[in-house]
Design a protein around this motif. Structure first.
Motif, PDB file in Angstrom:
ATOM      1  N   ASN A   1       0.858  -1.181   0.000  1.00 12.87           N
ATOM      2  CA  ASN A   1       0.000   0.000   0.000  1.00 12.87           C
ATOM      3  C   ASN A   1       0.898   1.236   0.000  1.00 12.87           C
ATOM      4  OD1 ASN A   1      -2.584  -1.268   0.076  1.00 12.87           O
ATOM      5  ND2 ASN A   1      -2.261  -1.734   2.244  1.00 12.87           N
ATOM      6  N   LEU A   2       0.837   2.025  -1.059  1.00  9.87           N
ATOM      7  CA  LEU A   2       1.671   3.211  -1.193  1.00  9.87           C
ATOM      8  C   LEU A   2       0.882   4.455  -0.789  1.00  9.87           C
ATOM      9  CD1 LEU A   2       3.286   2.518  -4.683  1.00  9.87           C
ATOM     10  CD2 LEU A   2       4.141   1.842  -2.426  1.00  9.87           C
ATOM     11  N   ARG A   3       1.548   5.342  -0.071  1.00  8.03           N
ATOM     12  CA  ARG A   3       0.958   6.648   0.262  1.00  8.03           C
ATOM     13  C   ARG A   3       1.625   7.681  -0.647  1.00  8.03           C
ATOM     14  NH1 ARG A   3      -1.984   7.346   4.730  1.00  8.03           N
ATOM     15  NH2 ARG A   3      -1.320   9.528   4.860  1.00  8.03           N
TER      16      ARG A   3
ATOM     17  N   ASP B   1      -7.579  23.797  -7.719  1.00  7.28           N
ATOM     18  CA  ASP B   1      -8.983  24.108  -7.464  1.00  7.28           C
ATOM     19  C   ASP B   1      -9.516  25.081  -8.505  1.00  7.28           C
ATOM     20  OD1 ASP B   1      -8.100  26.654  -6.782  1.00  7.28           O
ATOM     21  OD2 ASP B   1      -8.084  26.236  -4.636  1.00  7.28           O
ATOM     22  N   GLY B   2     -10.782  25.498  -8.334  1.00  8.14           N
ATOM     23  CA  GLY B   2     -11.421  26.364  -9.310  1.00  8.14           C
ATOM     24  C   GLY B   2     -10.789  27.738  -9.414  1.00  8.14           C
ATOM     25  N   ASN B   3     -10.020  28.154  -8.419  1.00  4.78           N
ATOM     26  CA  ASN B   3      -9.345  29.451  -8.450  1.00  4.78           C
ATOM     27  C   ASN B   3      -7.929  29.363  -9.002  1.00  4.78           C
ATOM     28  OD1 ASN B   3     -11.571  30.746  -7.228  1.00  4.78           O
ATOM     29  ND2 ASN B   3     -10.874  30.042  -5.201  1.00  4.78           N
ATOM     30  N   GLY B   4      -7.549  28.176  -9.482  1.00  2.00           N
ATOM     31  CA  GLY B   4      -6.206  28.011 -10.030  1.00  2.00           C
ATOM     32  C   GLY B   4      -5.138  27.773  -8.993  1.00  2.00           C
ATOM     33  N   GLN B   5      -5.528  27.603  -7.721  1.00  2.00           N
ATOM     34  CA  GLN B   5      -4.568  27.364  -6.652  1.00  2.00           C
ATOM     35  C   GLN B   5      -4.247  25.874  -6.553  1.00  2.00           C
ATOM     36  OE1 GLN B   5      -3.119  29.900  -4.884  1.00  2.00           O
ATOM     37  NE2 GLN B   5      -4.238  31.180  -6.361  1.00  2.00           N
ATOM     38  N   GLN B   6      -2.971  25.559  -6.415  1.00  2.00           N
ATOM     39  CA  GLN B   6      -2.543  24.165  -6.326  1.00  2.00           C
ATOM     40  C   GLN B   6      -2.328  23.749  -4.879  1.00  2.00           C
ATOM     41  OE1 GLN B   6       0.854  23.355  -8.768  1.00  2.00           O
ATOM     42  NE2 GLN B   6      -0.273  23.632 -10.679  1.00  2.00           N
ATOM     43  N   ARG B   7      -2.609  22.486  -4.604  1.00  2.00           N
ATOM     44  CA  ARG B   7      -2.347  21.918  -3.283  1.00  2.00           C
ATOM     45  C   ARG B   7      -2.052  20.427  -3.453  1.00  2.00           C
ATOM     46  NH1 ARG B   7      -7.919  22.100  -3.670  1.00  2.00           N
ATOM     47  NH2 ARG B   7      -8.991  20.129  -3.168  1.00  2.00           N
ATOM     48  N   LEU B   8      -1.450  19.855  -2.437  1.00  3.69           N
ATOM     49  CA  LEU B   8      -1.149  18.427  -2.444  1.00  3.69           C
ATOM     50  C   LEU B   8      -2.186  17.682  -1.626  1.00  3.69           C
ATOM     51  CD1 LEU B   8       2.747  18.425  -1.990  1.00  3.69           C
ATOM     52  CD2 LEU B   8       1.447  18.042  -4.091  1.00  3.69           C
ATOM     53  N   GLU B   9      -2.679  16.616  -2.182  1.00  8.16           N
ATOM     54  CA  GLU B   9      -3.635  15.774  -1.482  1.00  8.16           C
ATOM     55  C   GLU B   9      -3.073  14.357  -1.373  1.00  8.16           C
ATOM     56  OE1 GLU B   9      -7.476  15.751  -3.257  1.00  8.16           O
ATOM     57  OE2 GLU B   9      -8.030  17.730  -2.466  1.00  8.16           O
TER      58      GLU B   9
END
Length: 314
Positions: free
Chosen positions: A150-152, A159-167
């Protein structure tokens, strides 16, 4: 200006993983380094190799370069497509090199209307997501039988505003039997998401096999040191030997010496062909820790004279 085929310069395919690109660059950089090379065009070739690696080792620059398409050939007349600009990171490994007009025309400074996504972009064109490489450590038994992990992972989303994030996300993968140290398993479409409807990148799972307490691994071959007594080696015997697939019988011929090696064909890691297991005899001498044991050793000395260093005489 002339188009530069950076993949051709390094001698790698367009889908080459980063490790292959790095190895090709190191090999060519050593070959054409002006301080050591005797080639007449060494300096020019060294700069060309450095420029190619500067682009292909950087995921953003490589992705931008790949968007130009695979139909361009080395030396063709080239002009950047209208509206294409670069506002990514600065230079990396080749920062001191004098790069070509082709490089500067693509990766010079300019306003990037798609800066939220980073790098060299065309608004209407979908882009494939970046490839990822992760390393997982398994046991030698896992390499022999196969395993599940199982890899994490961290996935970059916008998002809709063009902002990037890591999930975070989890991925369950099957590691096939017979994988070797350093092998990369390609998981198609499991890398970073694409942009503008583009396909996901690929995930490369690099295998690290942990050291084993009794076996040594060399490629697909397994090595084992097998302790034996002097009388087993001198008189010959049949012994049970451990392998990754279970215990098997092995015959030791009379008069076997310390360090003698036996090959158990096909008893290494699975594959086409499979590896072998090599068993090396390791003579264990009983301790002379009682008077009775010392007397037995003296008797052996007197009745079985041997000079094992005879061959060392000059």
């Amino acid at each position: 200006m002339e188009f530069k085929d950076y993949y051709k310069v390094l001698g790698v395919p367009r889908d080459a993983p980063q490790e292959v690109i790095k190895k090709a660059y190191r090999r060519l950089a050593r070959k054409f380094h002006p301080d050591v090379s005797k080639e007449s065009d060494a300096e020019a070739r060294f700069k060309e190799v450095s420029e190619a690696y500067e682009v292909l080792q950087d995921p953003e620059k490589r992705q931008a370069y790949d968007q130009l398409g695979a139909n361009w050939k080395q030396g063709q007349d080239f002009r950047p497509p209208p509206g294409w600009e670069w506002q990514g990171g600065g230079r990396g490994a080749g920062a001191d090199a004098a790069f070509s007009e082709f490089f500067e025309s693509l990766f010079g400074h300019g306003r990037d209307p798609f800066a939220d996504f980073g790098g060299f972009r065309r608004a209407s064109a979908p882009r494939k997501g970046q490839d990822q490489t992760v390393t997982t450590t398994i046991t030698l038994e896992d390499a022999f039988h196969g395993a599940t992990r199982n890899l994490r992972l961290q996935t970059r989303v916008t998002d809709g505003n063009g902002q990037q994030r890591l999930e975070p996300r989890q991925l369950r993968v099957r590691i096939p039997a017979g994988v070797t140290q350093g092998q990369q398993i390609r998981l198609s479409g499991q890398g970073q998401p694409g942009v503008g409807g583009g396909a996901r990148g690929d995930l490369y799972l690099e295998i690290n096999i942990a050291p084993h307490k009794q076996y040594r691994l060399e490629g697909r071959d397994i090595h084992l040191d097998l302790p034996v007594t002097p009388w087993e080696a001198a008189l010959g015997c049949k012994l049970q030997v451990p392998t990754l697939g279970g215990w098997i019988d092995m015959t030791v011929p009379a008069g076997a010496q310390n360090g003698k090696r036996f090959r158990l064909k096909g008893r290494g890691l699975p594959g086409k062909p499979p590896g072998d297991q090599y068993v090396t005899l390791q003579l264990m001498t009983p301790p002379a820790d009682t008077e009775k044991a010392k007397a037995l050793y003296r008797r052996m000395r007197d009745e079985m004279p041997l000079n094992p260093r005879e061959s060392l005489r000059v």
